[in-house]
Design a protein around this motif. Structure first.
Motif, short mmCIF file in Angstrom:
data_model
loop_
_atom_site.label_atom_id
_atom_site.label_comp_id
_atom_site.label_asym_id
_atom_site.label_seq_id
_atom_site.Cartn_x
_atom_site.Cartn_y
_atom_site.Cartn_z
N ARG A 183 -21.69 47.58 55.43
CA ARG A 183 -21.05 46.25 55.42
C ARG A 183 -22.14 45.42 54.38
O ARG A 183 -21.60 44.55 53.60
N THR A 231 -15.38 37.14 59.63
CA THR A 231 -15.25 38.45 60.41
C THR A 231 -15.16 39.42 58.92
O THR A 231 -14.56 39.34 58.15
N SER A 283 -15.03 42.59 56.63
CA SER A 283 -14.13 43.60 56.39
C SER A 283 -14.60 44.30 54.94
O SER A 283 -14.59 43.71 54.04
N GLU A 330 -11.95 44.97 52.37
CA GLU A 330 -11.58 43.67 51.71
C GLU A 330 -12.71 43.14 50.79
O GLU A 330 -12.47 43.07 49.70
#
Lengths: 372, 105
Positions: free
Chosen positions: A5, A46, A48, A51
């Motif tokens: 992440r 959130t 992603s 993305e």
């Protein structure tokens, strides 16, 4: 925050620092702070991974264009040309070694890659990104027709690259002993491999250049594209001719020289690529000189009142016809097409450059790009 | 057009000033896209629009950002020129249909 992440954020920050390096302090600070803020906002939403990666990678071409818009157009052009020559040299070196190790298979394997690169180039530079908010002073119908012509031309690039590679691969027969060919290719790595790889790369460059020209023709106010386009066209057309004349020379040698064997065939090809590469450099120098001349002509409004698109189209046509039919020497053809193309597109470049720091006005019909 | 359209939608909801991330979210929602607009595309476009006089911007008061424990935002405002340009841009898209309908009747 987990490593996967965290990775796109780290990569984004590194990339922002890289492409803002060496710019004026205000531009650097502002862009870094803005992206930092954006990254923070995204991090509290959130997450992603996909993305975040998309937002980094898909924006890279625009980041480079933005960087280029922050510095002198002349410097941009010089940097672009230097980069192109540098990348060409590296490509030639690497593919030479690949040839040495794997024979012609990398070329054959490159076919889908080149095709995909052409499609990606088209997608990245498609004109929706450069949607015009304001209307141009020139006829919208003319713009649409011209845009469709040049955009349509971009679709020719991948199939042409495919054809070029197939022409080279045609003479490689997997069932036969190709050791001589592979050995010769290894002995003449830079010229032999470089000439043909640049040929393939050039078609992708051409696709990008055509789409950029399309954006300019539609009146999109992309500042730096105007500076890059002539350079790209210069490079791409010259690159194409490197490959084109190389193949032409091979065909001629086969027809006129009795008893020509595979060794002579490939030596001829590599020599021709070397000569054409020298001519390509000469083409760049001549093209840039004429760009300066065209700049002077344009600034004095000698062509005032005449449609830029009509003049540009006529010059491109003239250049292509003249270059393709000259046929006297490799040099003439290689130099003239880039020169004519550069002159033809300079009006767009100049309009672009002259608006760099000007205050744009809606009523003046100055176009601006806005659609992301 | 997408930028201005999103900015107008935000303004209609009371967000007269907007920042990049908020705009990207609105654009994604309006377009029904899978991803938000890439950083490079978004900020280059905002930069151009600002140069063209369609937007203005200012940096947020550092005290506000500090009190909320986040980096400062760059706040953009759509100018009247931006709104006018948007209306001019959508006008040609409407005109042919109107003409077509007029001609058919």
């Amino acid at each position: 925050m987990s490593l996967p992440r965290h990775l796109p954020q780290v990569a984004t920050r590194l990339w922002v620092r890289l492409y803002t390096a060496g710019l004026p302090a205000e531009a650097t600070t502002s862009r870094r702070a803005e992206v930092d803020s954006d990254l923070y906002e995204r991090s509290v939403e959130t997450p992603s991974l996909l993305e975040d990666l998309y937002c980094l990678i898909a924006g890279i071409p625009d980041d480079l264009v933005w960087r280029a818009s922050q510095i002198s157009p002349t410097l941009v052009l010089a940097q672009g040309l230097t980069l192109a020559v540098f990348v060409g040299a590296i490509t030639a070196f690497l593919t030479g070694h690949m040839l040495n190790a794997f024979g012609f298979w990398p070329y054959l394997a490159a076919i889908p890659a080149v095709f995909a690169a052409g499609v990606v180039a088209w997608l990245l530079t498609r004109t929706e990104k450069e949607e015009v908010v304001q209307t141009s002073t020139e006829s919208p119908r003319t713009h649409v027709v011209y845009q469709r012509i040049v955009s349509g031309s971009a679709f020719l690039a991948p199939p042409l690259a495919l054809a070029g590679i197939l022409m080279i691969g045609f003479d490689y027969h997997p069932q036969e002993d190709n050791s001589d060919i592979v050995r010769l290719a290894a002995d003449h790595q830079a010229r032999f491999a470089g000439g043909y790889v640049l040929y393939a790369v050039s078609l992708t460059l051409l696709a990008i250049a055509v789409m950029q020209v399309s954006a300019l023709a539609r009146g999109a106010g992309s500042h730096i594209a105007g500076a890059i386009v002539p350079g790209l066209f210069l490079l791409s057309t010259a690159f194409i001719l490197v490959g084109g004349h190389g193949l032409q020379g091979v065909a001629l040698a086969l027809v006129t020289q009795a008893g020509l064997d595979a060794q002579a065939y490939y030596l001829e090809a590599s020599n021709d690529s070397g000569v054409a590469f020298a001519a390509f450099i000469a083409g760049i120098v001549a093209g840039l000189s004429l760009l300066a001349l065209a700049s002077a002509v344009w600034r004095t409004h000698l062509l005032g009142g005449v449609s830029r698109i009509a003049v540009s189209s006529a010059l491109v046509l003239l250049g292509v016809v003249f270059g393709l039919t000259s046929g006297w020497t490799v040099t003439i053809g290689t130099v003239l097409i880039p020169v004519f193309t550069a002159i033809a597109f300079y009006p767009f470049a100049w309009r672009d450059l002259s608006s760099r720091n000007a205050s744009h006005s809606v009523s003046g019909g100055v176009a601006a790009a806005s659609n992301a | 057009m997408a930028v201005i359209s999103a900015a107008l939608a935000l303004a209609a909801r009371g967000a007269g000033e907007f920042y990049g991330f908020l705009l990207a979210k609105e654009m994604k929602a309006q377009a029904g896209a899978r991803f938000r607009t890439a950083y490079g595309t978004l900020y280059k476009t905002l930069d151009r629009m600002q140069r063209a006089g369609l937007l203005t911007s200012r940096w947020e008061d550092p005290a506000i950002a500090e009190s909320e424990g986040r980096p400062r935002r760059r706040l953009y405002i759509l100018t009247s020129e931006g709104e006018r340009a948007y209306r001019q841009a959508i006008q040609p898209q409407l005109t042919p249909r109107l003409v077509e309908r007029g001609g058919a009747s």
